[in-house]
Design a protein around this motif. Sequence first.
Motif, PDB file in Angstrom:
ATOM      1  N   TYR A  63      -2.587  -6.132  -8.671  1.00 42.94           N
ATOM      2  CA  TYR A  63      -2.400  -6.658  -7.323  1.00 42.94           C
ATOM      3  C   TYR A  63      -1.003  -6.264  -6.861  1.00 42.94           C
ATOM      4  CZ  TYR A  63      -2.614 -10.371  -3.698  1.00 42.94           C
ATOM      5  OH  TYR A  63      -2.640 -11.098  -2.537  1.00 42.94           O
ATOM      6  N   GLU A  64      -0.912  -5.643  -5.705  1.00 42.11           N
ATOM      7  CA  GLU A  64       0.390  -5.164  -5.227  1.00 42.11           C
ATOM      8  C   GLU A  64       1.396  -6.293  -4.997  1.00 42.11           C
ATOM      9  OE1 GLU A  64      -0.045  -2.506  -1.921  1.00 42.11           O
ATOM     10  OE2 GLU A  64      -0.759  -0.905  -3.206  1.00 42.11           O
ATOM     11  N   ARG A  65       0.927  -7.511  -4.800  1.00 45.16           N
ATOM     12  CA  ARG A  65       1.857  -8.631  -4.580  1.00 45.16           C
ATOM     13  C   ARG A  65       2.442  -9.175  -5.893  1.00 45.16           C
ATOM     14  NH1 ARG A  65      -0.879 -12.141   0.302  1.00 45.16           N
ATOM     15  NH2 ARG A  65      -0.831 -10.463   1.828  1.00 45.16           N
ATOM     16  N   THR A  67       4.870  -8.622  -8.216  1.00 39.47           N
ATOM     17  CA  THR A  67       6.025  -7.734  -8.294  1.00 39.47           C
ATOM     18  C   THR A  67       7.101  -8.191  -9.274  1.00 39.47           C
ATOM     19  OG1 THR A  67       7.017  -8.877  -6.425  1.00 39.47           O
ATOM     20  CG2 THR A  67       5.730  -6.904  -5.936  1.00 39.47           C
ATOM     21  N   CYS A  74      -2.197 -14.208  -7.997  1.00 41.57           N
ATOM     22  CA  CYS A  74      -3.626 -14.437  -7.783  1.00 41.57           C
ATOM     23  C   CYS A  74      -4.003 -15.703  -8.539  1.00 41.57           C
ATOM     24  CB  CYS A  74      -4.439 -13.245  -8.274  1.00 41.57           C
ATOM     25  SG  CYS A  74      -6.213 -13.429  -8.034  1.00 41.57           S
ATOM     26  N   CYS A  78      -8.520 -17.026  -5.467  1.00 38.00           N
ATOM     27  CA  CYS A  78      -8.349 -15.591  -5.723  1.00 38.00           C
ATOM     28  C   CYS A  78      -9.006 -15.183  -7.037  1.00 38.00           C
ATOM     29  CB  CYS A  78      -6.855 -15.241  -5.741  1.00 38.00           C
ATOM     30  SG  CYS A  78      -6.503 -13.509  -6.102  1.00 38.00           S
ATOM     31  N   THR A 134     -10.138  -4.096  -0.946  1.00 38.52           N
ATOM     32  CA  THR A 134      -8.925  -4.318  -0.164  1.00 38.52           C
ATOM     33  C   THR A 134      -7.857  -3.325  -0.603  1.00 38.52           C
ATOM     34  OG1 THR A 134      -7.157  -5.858   0.362  1.00 38.52           O
ATOM     35  CG2 THR A 134      -8.215  -6.157  -1.747  1.00 38.52           C
ATOM     36  N   LEU A 135      -6.987  -3.016   0.276  1.00 34.93           N
ATOM     37  CA  LEU A 135      -5.942  -2.054  -0.059  1.00 34.93           C
ATOM     38  C   LEU A 135      -4.850  -2.632  -0.940  1.00 34.93           C
ATOM     39  CD1 LEU A 135      -5.583  -0.282   3.398  1.00 34.93           C
ATOM     40  CD2 LEU A 135      -6.843   0.504   1.394  1.00 34.93           C
ATOM     41  N   GLN A 136      -4.849  -3.945  -1.134  1.00 36.55           N
ATOM     42  CA  GLN A 136      -3.801  -4.572  -1.951  1.00 36.55           C
ATOM     43  C   GLN A 136      -4.119  -4.522  -3.446  1.00 36.55           C
ATOM     44  OE1 GLN A 136      -3.195  -8.485  -0.408  1.00 36.55           O
ATOM     45  NE2 GLN A 136      -2.405  -7.752   1.535  1.00 36.55           N
ATOM     46  N   TRP A 137      -5.299  -4.105  -3.792  1.00 38.15           N
ATOM     47  CA  TRP A 137      -5.717  -4.019  -5.188  1.00 38.15           C
ATOM     48  C   TRP A 137      -5.885  -2.555  -5.562  1.00 38.15           C
ATOM     49  CZ3 TRP A 137      -5.892  -8.159  -8.391  1.00 38.15           C
ATOM     50  CH2 TRP A 137      -5.789  -9.413  -7.785  1.00 38.15           C
ATOM     51  N   ARG A 138      -5.364  -2.204  -6.712  1.00 36.35           N
ATOM     52  CA  ARG A 138      -5.409  -0.821  -7.167  1.00 36.35           C
ATOM     53  C   ARG A 138      -5.949  -0.756  -8.588  1.00 36.35           C
ATOM     54  NH1 ARG A 138      -4.506   0.955  -2.490  1.00 36.35           N
ATOM     55  NH2 ARG A 138      -2.415   1.100  -1.641  1.00 36.35           N
TER      56      ARG A 138
END
Length: 144
Positions: A63-65, A67, A74, A78, A134-138
């Motif tokens: 998750y990009e958040r 950090t 999450c 979530c 979603t773009l926030q998950w890679r």
Amino acid sequence: MFRCIVAAAAIALASGHALANGHGGGDSPPPPKPEATTAPAKVVLTKQGPKLVDLKGMTLYYYERDTTGKTSNCNGKCTESWVPLAATTDAKAVGDFTVINRNDGSKMWAYRYRPLYTSPADKAPGDANGNAMTLQWRIARPGD
């Protein structure tokens, strides 16, 4: 006379082994081996490049958040869409994998300090359906 020689030879063989080891108790057992710690994930090669999967072959995401490298962002609802890669209470870091404490007191695995998750959208090993949600998950990759 022959019996005396045989008896003496038997005693010599038995005591020779005991004297050679210095304690008479035979071979000592080998020292205990340190516990081997198994990484919680592995790298697989795909057409899109290498990615991390759990030990069942399910794609791992980050998750990009997330950090800080110390917590997961999450939590609560979530985790219905993104399942944390659970770690046991006694799990220890191994290689690039670390253990992070979650808000609920449980532990989860992180790769290079990024918490790892699976997606319920992935039904079989190799699926990567969570990436499109979603773009926030890679997808977690070894170079990340």
